[in-house]
Design an enzyme around this catalytic site. Structure first.
Site, PDB file in Angstrom:
ATOM      1  CB  CYS A  99     -42.115 -18.764   4.533  1.00 42.80           C
ATOM      2  SG  CYS A  99     -43.283 -18.085   3.360  1.00 42.80           S
TER       3      CYS A  99
ATOM      4  CG  ASP B 182     -40.831 -12.091   5.617  1.00 46.12           C
ATOM      5  OD1 ASP B 182     -40.900 -13.188   5.046  1.00 46.12           O
ATOM      6  OD2 ASP B 182     -41.096 -11.936   6.821  1.00 46.12           O
TER       7      ASP B 182
ATOM      8  CD  GLN C   6     -42.828 -14.847  10.266  1.00 47.17           C
ATOM      9  OE1 GLN C   6     -43.031 -16.033  10.067  1.00 47.17           O
ATOM     10  NE2 GLN C   6     -42.358 -14.044   9.323  1.00 47.17           N
TER      11      GLN C   6
END
Ligand code: SAH
Length: 411
Positions: A347, A320, A222
């Site tokens: 995201c 994710d 990240q």
């Protein structure tokens, strides 16, 4: 040092004069306005699934990018410049300072440009195929202070390699590792298959939520570690981990979320497509003294299909995925595995919305939605969604939810 970045003396807010030319920032408005814009978008797009919590802001929304990529080229007077490719063009925009990047990056880039001139290391020109240095990638850890510099060249020859490393370290003793990556072709900013460590370990370590993570040059990590702690805290809380909770961490990267769950007593299996990230994940399990975690280097959809075929199950699925979201196959198999909870970390809100539609049809209900501002000054919205399997007899999932409907995307 910077004439590009202007600070408002009253509010302390920063603005960048490169805003339009660079494209790195997409929102040129106050931070409060940015947050309100993102909140409204999240509510508009996801509000029908569950209550959308207030977006978690960043206390100081600057210099958060721990990964910095820089291109090099020549200006009209043949001077070496550094910066970014203008969006949708091959034109290099000179950017000497950036209010989003880690503060350690810009001075290293300045030194490198000077050394390139002194040592006659030319920037690589994609059009002509001439020159040496394609780009650099820097990763920094705000917690351990470690800095990795990756020099990406088109050919395996990096002239004056040893002197370059020596001079870089002399000017910046805080650099902990230097890697030479060879990338003969491909889009700008990609990394090649081959990496040679010129100095240090070839990776850096960072600390998040009390766990230590090693990060190699081409593993995903990240970009905003300050907000990542908040994001992971939300995700792990949503997962309601107890001793022995069986967790699948899909799209696990360097194993971060799974490892934090395992530290809290979960029994974790992770799956990740990128080989280097998967290798880091296995090393990270050891680094955190956790024995029981298994990481599979595989496509998450295929992995889920095989797990479903074997009739295995899990209590919690944490997913994710990249911006493209999950595949139909992945979602179908996840619904077949039927974990009590699914924690979706996204995201990209557009693909999240699309995927939530399928999860809702597949027997899940969103309990709450929590946006986190991971990318201040850009339009990106990161979101954690806590989904629970519907168990009441009169509240069964729709039949045939696996069959595509009109308007669904085709994979
Ligand atoms: N959870 C991690 C990584 C999230 S980014 C973290 O927080 O750091 C998404 C990850 O999905 C990347 O590591 C990428 O390499 C991986 N990925 C992309 N496509 C995939 C696929 N089809 N199957 C498995 N992993 C995939």
């Amino acid at each position: 040092m910077s004439r590009q970045i202007v600070t408002d003396p009253k509010t302390g807010e920063k603005r960048c004069r490169c805003f339009k030319r660079c494209g790195g920032c997409q929102l040129d408005e106050s931070y409060a306005e940015q947050l309100s814009r993102k909140q409204q978008k999240a509510e508009r797009m996801l509000g029908r699934y569950a209550k959308v919590g207030s977006i978690i802001p960043m206390d100081s929304p600057y210099n958060y990018r721990c990964k910095v990529q820089t291109m090099y080229g020549l200006d009209g007077s043949k001077r070496i410049i550094s910066g970014v490719y203008q969006s949708n063009s091959r034109k290099l925009v000179a950017v000497d300072d950036c209010m989003l990047e880690a503060p350690a990056a810009a001075p290293i880039v300045q030194t490198l440009k000077k050394l390139m001139k002194d040592m006659r290391i030319a920037p690589y020109d994609i059009q002509s195929g001439r020159g040496v240095l394609r780009h650099t990638l820097m990763r920094t850890s705000f917690t351990t202070g470690q800095i990795m510099l990756v020099l990406v060249t088109a050919s395996p020859v990096l002239p004056a390699k040893n002197n370059l490393v020596k001079a870089l370290l002399k000017a910046h003793p805080d650099i902990t590792t230097i890697v030479h990556n060879i990338c003969p072709e491909g889009m700008p900013l990609t990394l090649g298959e081959r990496s040679i460590t010129l100095y240090g370990d070839g990776y850096i370590e960072d600390i998040l939520c009390g766990c230590r993570f090693r990060i190699s040059p081409d593993s995903f990590y990240q970009v905003n570690p300050v907000q990542t702690e908040k994001l992971y805290t939300c995700a792990v809380k949503a997962a309601e981990i107890g001793k022995g909770t069986k967790v699948i961490d899909a799209y696990c990267g360097t194993g971060t979320i799974g490892i934090i769950c395992a530290k809290n007593g979960a029994q974790v299996t992770g799956v990740e497509l990128n080989r280097s990230a998967c290798r880091d994940a296995a090393a990270n399990a050891k680094l955190n003294k956790l024995d029981g975690i298994r990481f599979y280097n595989d496509d998450a959809g295929k992995f889920m299909q095989e797990t479903a075929k074997r009739g295995e199950s899990c209590d919690v699925l944490i997913m994710d995925p990249p911006r493209a979201g999950a595949t139909r196959e992945f979602i179908d198999c996840a619904c077949t595995l039927a974990p009590k909870k699914i924690v979706y970390v996204s995201c990209k809100i557009e693909t999240l919305e699309r995927d939530l539609k399928l999860f809702t049809r597949g027997g899940y209900r969103a309990e709450y939605i929590q946006p986190v501002d991971m990318f201040p000054h850009t339009t990106g919205i990161e979101t954690v969604v806590c989904l629970r399997r519907i168990e009441k007899a009169d509240d069964k999932p729709e039949k045939n939810y696996l069959r595509p409907r009109r308007g669904d995307r085709k994979k």
